[in-house]
Design an enzyme around this catalytic site. Structure first.
Site, short mmCIF file in Angstrom:
data_model
loop_
_atom_site.label_atom_id
_atom_site.label_comp_id
_atom_site.label_asym_id
_atom_site.label_seq_id
_atom_site.Cartn_x
_atom_site.Cartn_y
_atom_site.Cartn_z
N GLU A 74 2.97 12.68 -10.23
CA GLU A 74 4.20 13.07 -9.53
C GLU A 74 3.97 13.19 -8.03
O GLU A 74 2.87 13.53 -7.60
CB GLU A 74 4.77 14.38 -10.11
CG GLU A 74 3.75 15.43 -10.42
CD GLU A 74 4.33 16.54 -11.31
OE1 GLU A 74 4.67 17.58 -10.75
OE2 GLU A 74 4.42 16.35 -12.53
N LYS A 88 3.61 14.61 -4.44
CA LYS A 88 3.30 15.96 -3.94
C LYS A 88 4.22 16.19 -2.75
O LYS A 88 4.01 15.64 -1.67
CB LYS A 88 1.83 16.05 -3.55
CG LYS A 88 1.40 17.44 -3.13
CD LYS A 88 -0.12 17.51 -3.03
CE LYS A 88 -0.60 18.89 -2.71
NZ LYS A 88 -0.17 19.40 -1.41
N ASP A 136 6.01 17.82 0.38
CA ASP A 136 5.44 18.58 1.49
C ASP A 136 6.44 19.65 1.92
O ASP A 136 7.26 19.43 2.80
CB ASP A 136 5.14 17.62 2.64
CG ASP A 136 4.10 18.19 3.56
OD1 ASP A 136 3.56 19.28 3.26
OD2 ASP A 136 3.82 17.55 4.60
N TYR A 189 8.43 21.79 -10.56
CA TYR A 189 7.25 21.05 -11.02
C TYR A 189 6.40 21.76 -12.08
O TYR A 189 5.45 21.18 -12.58
CB TYR A 189 6.38 20.57 -9.86
CG TYR A 189 5.85 21.63 -8.92
CD1 TYR A 189 5.01 22.64 -9.36
CD2 TYR A 189 6.15 21.58 -7.57
CE1 TYR A 189 4.51 23.60 -8.50
CE2 TYR A 189 5.66 22.52 -6.68
CZ TYR A 189 4.84 23.54 -7.16
OH TYR A 189 4.35 24.48 -6.31
N LYS A 238 -4.63 12.86 -1.79
CA LYS A 238 -3.91 12.95 -0.51
C LYS A 238 -3.63 11.58 0.10
O LYS A 238 -4.43 10.66 0.00
CB LYS A 238 -4.76 13.77 0.48
CG LYS A 238 -4.86 15.25 0.13
CD LYS A 238 -3.48 15.88 0.12
CE LYS A 238 -3.51 17.38 0.19
NZ LYS A 238 -3.61 17.96 1.48
N CYS A 292 11.28 -7.18 37.78
CA CYS A 292 10.30 -7.48 36.73
C CYS A 292 8.90 -7.06 37.18
O CYS A 292 8.45 -7.49 38.25
CB CYS A 292 10.31 -8.97 36.40
SG CYS A 292 9.00 -9.42 35.24
N CYS A 305 6.78 -10.67 37.46
CA CYS A 305 7.08 -11.75 38.41
C CYS A 305 8.02 -11.31 39.53
O CYS A 305 8.29 -12.08 40.45
CB CYS A 305 7.67 -12.95 37.68
SG CYS A 305 9.34 -12.65 37.07
N CYS A 311 14.16 -9.53 32.16
CA CYS A 311 13.75 -10.23 33.38
C CYS A 311 14.50 -11.55 33.39
O CYS A 311 14.57 -12.26 32.38
CB CYS A 311 12.24 -10.47 33.32
SG CYS A 311 11.67 -11.77 34.42
N CYS A 337 8.39 -16.62 34.93
CA CYS A 337 7.68 -15.35 34.74
C CYS A 337 6.45 -15.58 33.86
O CYS A 337 6.56 -16.05 32.73
CB CYS A 337 8.63 -14.33 34.08
SG CYS A 337 7.82 -12.78 33.68
S1 IVH Z 1 1.40 21.74 -9.27
C1 IVH Z 1 -1.63 24.75 -10.68
N1 IVH Z 1 3.00 19.80 -8.53
O1 IVH Z 1 1.01 21.54 -3.63
C2 IVH Z 1 -0.77 23.65 -10.18
N2 IVH Z 1 2.18 21.28 -6.85
O2 IVH Z 1 -2.06 23.05 -3.63
C3 IVH Z 1 0.08 24.08 -9.08
N3 IVH Z 1 3.02 20.81 -4.59
O3 IVH Z 1 1.37 24.66 -2.73
C4 IVH Z 1 0.80 23.10 -8.34
N4 IVH Z 1 4.28 19.09 -5.14
O4 IVH Z 1 3.49 23.88 -3.84
C5 IVH Z 1 2.26 20.86 -8.13
N5 IVH Z 1 4.43 18.05 -8.00
C6 IVH Z 1 3.71 19.12 -7.62
C7 IVH Z 1 3.68 19.53 -6.28
C8 IVH Z 1 2.88 20.62 -5.93
C9 IVH Z 1 3.86 19.88 -4.15
C10 IVH Z 1 2.36 21.84 -3.74
C11 IVH Z 1 2.39 23.23 -4.33
C12 IVH Z 1 1.12 23.88 -3.84
C13 IVH Z 1 0.28 22.72 -3.42
C14 IVH Z 1 -0.96 22.64 -4.29
#
Ligand code: IVH
Length: 680
Positions: free
Chosen positions: A121, A123, A125, A233, A322, A417, A420, A435, A441
């Site tokens: 899934e 992650k 931000d 999540y 990451k 320009c 030139c 130009c 040029c």
């Molecule tokens: S699971 C024990 N799923 O990532 C598992 N975390 O360091 C706990 N985060 O601050 C997290 N998307 O808020 C999980 N699909 C996702 C996520 C997710 C973002 C963030 C979460 C936490 C950090 C994990």
């Protein structure tokens, strides 16, 4: 009759209940199912009706009413909330091998080599949140804090439309804690930053900070104005009720109960499929409506999760892979002005080098004067640089300057320009300065020659930008035709050019003499005539002579050609200077055979849509594409139900799977070569 107060109240109560149920249902359809049944205006109308009733009969007000999303009176402080089940963090993997190590560790610990099912899934931000529901009603929202206790932000989370105040459906446990990420979609972030700038406030550095700042408001009425979203999540504590035994099935329950879950979530078997998911998501990342900083992989089975347990403050059964950061902050050192092939003057930012999007960036395009004004840029500013996918680095925004802004020099546009000295002209409809020097040029001459030699044009191997700069600066070439009369002694005199490489370069210039009409049309650098338009013009007219005779009406009959392109083509091919260059190219032995015009015989693959995937051994994918297009096929990059045929080279991946699932014809490279040989 409803004029006795009690009867009126009872009726209002029934109507208010019905309105709440309807509003909750529409919210669910909008966020969980992504399938709204009514318009935003109709939703607002229902909400206003409920607001009226609650205002008239304050006894009808309740914390789980959709009217509560506007926020409430400010708090003086956030109370602390203990997490019954700690909110943990995740271990990280920074490359594919670390991901493979993760699977090996799991298999060793489970003493079982069988492939594991992982849920992949995005992650998100943003900011982690815990939401507590009692009997399906939201009673508490809390931040993660140190993982063991966080802050009570119930009033703030209630303002977020994608957080259900009351759960939908049935089967949820009487005590249910749902965890997820609160984030600001990019469009919302841009909007609140534009508002901050307009008010003279400091903009937020990134969507994550903006989401965190919005949740940290003691006045939830401010939070209510921020377009935050919440994506679920996982679960935290639960009491009673029966829950599924896998993560994926649990997420489907959460969706049914009214939560927003990520549609890109996918269950896969084995770690190689996780690696593949990374590639696929990395490609989608620049186009997503929200920021993601990686992927979370979770073992799907709760039985296995339990067997694996935790280490330090992270579960053993999950890992975060990451992505390289897409944004970084650095300093604007200077702005220089480049002159392009068509004379367009582009401001380019020179930056203190910074690592972003996986590469070190020291220049960023600034597009035009309007962009500089929009950013409010000054030399010396601290800026956020963004590099998403393969997109050219951009300055996303200016952070508050560390120096006193008044002292920072503004950016002064040239009045002539910079190469030139010719006059500059601004086209009315675009914010572009050009130009007027044309091929007088040196910058435009160099760019025209670089374009002519480039891969999709005459593809002159070894003729790099630095060599072209020197050839023009030394007066050895003036036009593209002069390339074909160069002598080895002239080349050998250039910087970093040994006689061997001079001979090689002359050989590749000689080889480029045999070329095709589409390549020549593209190489000439007619404005707005890119690779595709060049191909369409070539197949339509069949020869340069026929194209030169074409009037606007004839040109407009070509797909992809509108009045602007038609005007540029006519202008270019009626300019005596350009005609002289074309004649010199021919004299120098450059040959592009005429093609059979499209209307004299339909091409064998006309009307078909082809896709190439995997590695081809006899040619590059680009060459394969060219050959298919010459036979009349359209070549696209993704497989759909409209695809006629997929050419699957070695190690073809997801496109091959998709073609099979859609029953699209698939051929391998050997069959493809047979087809090309037979002329389609
Ligand atoms: S699971 C024990 N799923 O990532 C598992 N975390 O360091 C706990 N985060 O601050 C997290 N998307 O808020 C999980 N699909 C996702 C996520 C997710 C973002 C963030 C979460 C936490 C950090 C994990």
């Amino acid at each position: 009759m409803s004029d006795t107060p009690n009867l009126a109240f009872d009726e209002a109560a029934t109507e208010a209940d019905a309105l709440r149920e309807q509003l909750n249902k529409h919210n669910y359809r909008y966020y969980s199912l992504d399938d709204p049944q009514i318009s935003d205006a109709q939703y607002d109308q229902l909400l206003r009706r409920l607001e009226n009733l609650e205002e008239r009969y304050p006894l009808l007000q309740s914390a789980d009413s959709p009217t509560q999303r506007v926020g409430s009176a400010p708090l003086s402080v956030f109370e602390s909330v203990a997490h019954k089940v700690p909110m943990l963090s995740l271990a990280n993997a920074f490359d594919d091998d670390e991901l493979r190590d993760f699977e090996r560790r799991l298999q060793t610990r489970l003493d079982d080599d069988s492939a594991l099912t992982f849920v992949c899934e995005p992650k998100l931000d943003g900011v982690a949140v815990s939401l507590l529901y009692r009997d399906g009603v939201l009673v508490q929202g809390a931040t993660r804090g140190d993982g063991f206790s966080g802050e009570n932000i119930t009033a703030n989370v209630r303002t977020i439309a994608s957080i259900p105040l009351k759960l939908q459906g049935q089967g949820f446990p009487p005590v249910l804690e749902v965890r997820g990420e609160i984030y600001l979609p990019r469009a919302g972030f841009d909007a609140i930053n534009a508002e901050a700038l307009a008010k003279g406030d400091k903009p937020f550095v990134n969507p994550r900070n903006a989401a965190a700042g919005s949740l940290r408001q003691l006045d939830s009425r401010i939070t209510a104005t921020r377009p935050l979203e919440m994506c679920a999540y996982s679960l935290g504590q639960t009491e009673g009720g029966a829950l599924p035994d896998t993560h994926l099935a649990t997420m489907l329950c959460l969706k049914e109960w009214g939560f927003l879950t990520n549609i890109l979530m996918e269950a896969v078997v084995g770690i190689e499929a996780c690696v593949d998911y990374y590639q696929r998501l990395a490609a989608l990342r620049p186009g997503l409506a929200y920021d993601i900083d990686g992927i979370v992989y979770k073992v799907d089975s709760f039985r296995l999760q339990e067997a694996l347990g935790f280490v330090a403050r992270a579960p053993r059964w999950a890992i975060a892979r990451k992505f390289p950061a897409e944004e970084a902050t650095t300093r604007l050192l200077d702005v220089e002005f480049q002159v392009g092939r068509t004379g367009a003057i582009t401001p380019v930012a020179r930056l203190e080098p910074v690592f972003v999007g996986g590469v070190t960036v020291s220049n960023a395009t600034l597009h035009n004067e309007d962009e500089i004004k929009r950013l409010g840029l000054h030399i010396g500013d601290r800026v956020v640089v963004r590099r998403a996918g393969d997109v050219i680095p951009q300055i996303a925004r200016v952070l508050e300057s560390e120096l006193d802004r008044v002292d920072l020099p503004g950016i002064v546009f040239p009045t002539a320009c910079p190469v030139c000295g010719s006059a500059l002209q601004r086209s009315d409809e675009q914010a572009v300065l050009r130009c007027t020097g044309g091929l007088v040029c040196a910058a435009q001459r160099k760019e025209a020659i670089k374009h002519f030699a480039s891969r999709k044009a005459l593809d002159i191997d070894g003729l790099g930008d630095k060599i072209i700069d020197q050839l023009v600066d030394k007066g050895l070439i003036h036009t593209v035709a002069d390339l074909f009369t160069l002598q080895v002694e002239q080349l050998a005199g250039l910087e970093r050019m040994a006689s061997k490489s001079a001979a090689n370069l002359l050989a590749s210039i000689a080889a480029a003499r045999q070329t095709t009409l589409p390549r020549v049309l593209y190489a000439l650098g007619i404005r707005e005539v890119g690779e595709t338009t060049a191909k369409l013009l070539a197949t339509h007219f069949g020869s340069l002579e026929k194209l030169a005779e074409a009037d606007t009406e004839t040109l407009l009959a070509v797909p992809d050609v509108g009045p602007v392109v038609a005007a540029f083509v006519i202008q270019f091919l009626n300019n005596p200077h350009h005609l002289a260059i074309i004649a010199s190219l021919r004299e120098a032995g450059v040959e592009w055979p005429d093609m059979q015009p499209a209307d004299e015989g339909v091409l064998p693959l006309a009307g078909q849509v082809w896709v190439l995937t995997g590695t081809l051994t006899a040619m590059s994918r680009g060459q394969g594409k060219e050959q298919l297009e010459a036979l009349g096929a359209k070549v696209t990059s993704s497989v759909s139900a409209k695809t006629t045929c997929l050419v699957a080279g070695e190690s073809a991946g997801s496109k091959l799977d998709k073609a099979r699932s859609l029953d699209v014809a698939v051929i391998d490279e050997a069959q493809f070569l047979v087809l090309l040989e037979s002329g389609g």
